[in-house]
Each structure stands twice: as structure tokens, then as C-alpha cells.
Design a protein around this motif. Structure first.
Motif, PDB file in Angstrom:
ATOM      1  N   LEU A   1       0.814  -1.221   0.000  1.00  0.00           N
ATOM      2  CA  LEU A   1       0.000   0.000   0.000  1.00  0.00           C
ATOM      3  C   LEU A   1       0.843   1.265   0.000  1.00  0.00           C
ATOM      4  O   LEU A   1       0.575   2.197  -0.752  1.00  0.00           O
ATOM      5  N   ILE A   2       1.861   1.328   0.842  1.00  0.00           N
ATOM      6  CA  ILE A   2       2.635   2.558   0.952  1.00  0.00           C
ATOM      7  C   ILE A   2       3.638   2.736  -0.180  1.00  0.00           C
ATOM      8  O   ILE A   2       4.187   3.818  -0.347  1.00  0.00           O
ATOM      9  N   SER A   3       3.879   1.711  -0.976  1.00  0.00           N
ATOM     10  CA  SER A   3       4.794   1.853  -2.109  1.00  0.00           C
ATOM     11  C   SER A   3       4.099   2.449  -3.333  1.00  0.00           C
ATOM     12  O   SER A   3       4.750   2.794  -4.305  1.00  0.00           O
ATOM     13  N   GLN A   4       2.799   2.603  -3.278  1.00  0.00           N
ATOM     14  CA  GLN A   4       2.054   3.221  -4.365  1.00  0.00           C
ATOM     15  C   GLN A   4       2.179   4.733  -4.267  1.00  0.00           C
ATOM     16  O   GLN A   4       2.521   5.278  -3.227  1.00  0.00           O
ATOM     17  N   LYS A   5       1.866   5.434  -5.364  1.00  0.00           N
ATOM     18  CA  LYS A   5       1.867   6.904  -5.323  1.00  0.00           C
ATOM     19  C   LYS A   5       0.771   7.413  -4.386  1.00  0.00           C
ATOM     20  O   LYS A   5       0.954   8.370  -3.661  1.00  0.00           O
ATOM     21  N   TRP A   6      -0.374   6.765  -4.395  1.00  0.00           N
ATOM     22  CA  TRP A   6      -1.500   7.133  -3.536  1.00  0.00           C
ATOM     23  C   TRP A   6      -1.857   5.934  -2.668  1.00  0.00           C
ATOM     24  O   TRP A   6      -2.028   4.832  -3.176  1.00  0.00           O
ATOM     25  N   CYS A   7      -1.985   6.152  -1.365  1.00  0.00           N
ATOM     26  CA  CYS A   7      -2.355   5.092  -0.426  1.00  0.00           C
ATOM     27  C   CYS A   7      -3.799   5.328   0.009  1.00  0.00           C
ATOM     28  O   CYS A   7      -4.078   6.292   0.719  1.00  0.00           O
ATOM     29  N   PRO A   8      -4.746   4.480  -0.423  1.00  0.00           N
ATOM     30  CA  PRO A   8      -6.149   4.678  -0.042  1.00  0.00           C
ATOM     31  C   PRO A   8      -6.462   4.106   1.335  1.00  0.00           C
ATOM     32  O   PRO A   8      -6.010   3.021   1.694  1.00  0.00           O
ATOM     33  N   LEU A   9      -7.227   4.867   2.109  1.00  0.00           N
ATOM     34  CA  LEU A   9      -7.710   4.429   3.414  1.00  0.00           C
ATOM     35  C   LEU A   9      -9.219   4.616   3.420  1.00  0.00           C
ATOM     36  O   LEU A   9      -9.714   5.717   3.190  1.00  0.00           O
ATOM     37  N   HIS A  10      -9.945   3.542   3.680  1.00  0.00           N
ATOM     38  CA  HIS A  10     -11.408   3.591   3.678  1.00  0.00           C
ATOM     39  C   HIS A  10     -11.908   3.657   5.115  1.00  0.00           C
ATOM     40  O   HIS A  10     -11.685   2.740   5.888  1.00  0.00           O
TER      41      HIS A  10
END
Length: 100
Positions: free
Chosen positions: A44-53
Motif C-alpha cells: 500500500l505505501i509503495s504506491q503513489k496514492w495510499c487509499p484508506l477507507h
């Protein structure tokens, strides 16, 4: 193997000195959850955007604005990542009050 829910606190420390924390719940193998949880968080944190629901909204964290991330409790050690395995915090992070 049965899965179990684990709650973790993840804190994002931003480039501008601000910080926000979230309580997340992930499921993992109850015998040894650390490798599975560590891998999921790293993905998750290696992506450009980290989504949190959350219950009310979805929050997208722009990871280019993040200096560091802390996770509590500790996720155990990984043989695959280079790390200091016996680290102890001596002082808390401090920020300069200089205005740029």
C-alpha cells in the motif's frame, strides 16, 4: 489456516511537519501474522496514492508528501528487508520552528 483480524495504528508524518494517524484492521494468518501484514502495508505505501477507507469517506494519501510512516505494534522482523533489528528510540522526533 484460520485468519484473524489485527488492529494496527499507522501514522503518516508529512513533509510540512504535520502528522495524522489511523487505526486499521487487517486479517492475517493467526499463527504468524507479521509477514502477511508487513507485505500488505508495504504494498500500500509503495504506491503513489495510499487509499484508506473509513466509515464516512475514502482518504487518499499522496505518498510523495510523506517523510516517514510508523506502525504500532511493531510488525516483527523480516529476513528480506535490511533493517536495524535492535533499535531503541532515545529521543522523540523534533522539528525546527524556522520559517522558510
Amino acid at each position: 489456516m484460520p485468519k484473524q483480524a489485527y488492529s494496527l495504528q499507522i501514522s503518516f508524518h508529512y513533509n510540512n511537519g504535520e502528522k495524522e494517524s489511523f487505526l486499521i484492521t487487517e486479517t492475517a494468518d493467526e499463527n504468524d501474522p507479521y509477514p502477511e501484514l508487513r507485505q500488505r502495508i508495504q504494498e500500500l505505501i509503495s504506491q503513489k496514492w495510499c487509499p484508506l477507507h473509513t466509515a464516512e469517506e475514502t482518504i487518499y494519501i499522496n505518498m510523495t508528501n510523506v517523510d516517514t510512516i510508523s506502525v504500532k505494534p511493531a510488525l516483527g522482523e523480516s529476513d528480506e528487508e535490511l533493517s536495524f533489528k535492535e533499535a531503541q528510540r532515545i529521543t522523540a522526533l523534533t522539528r525546527s520552528s524556522k520559517v522558510l
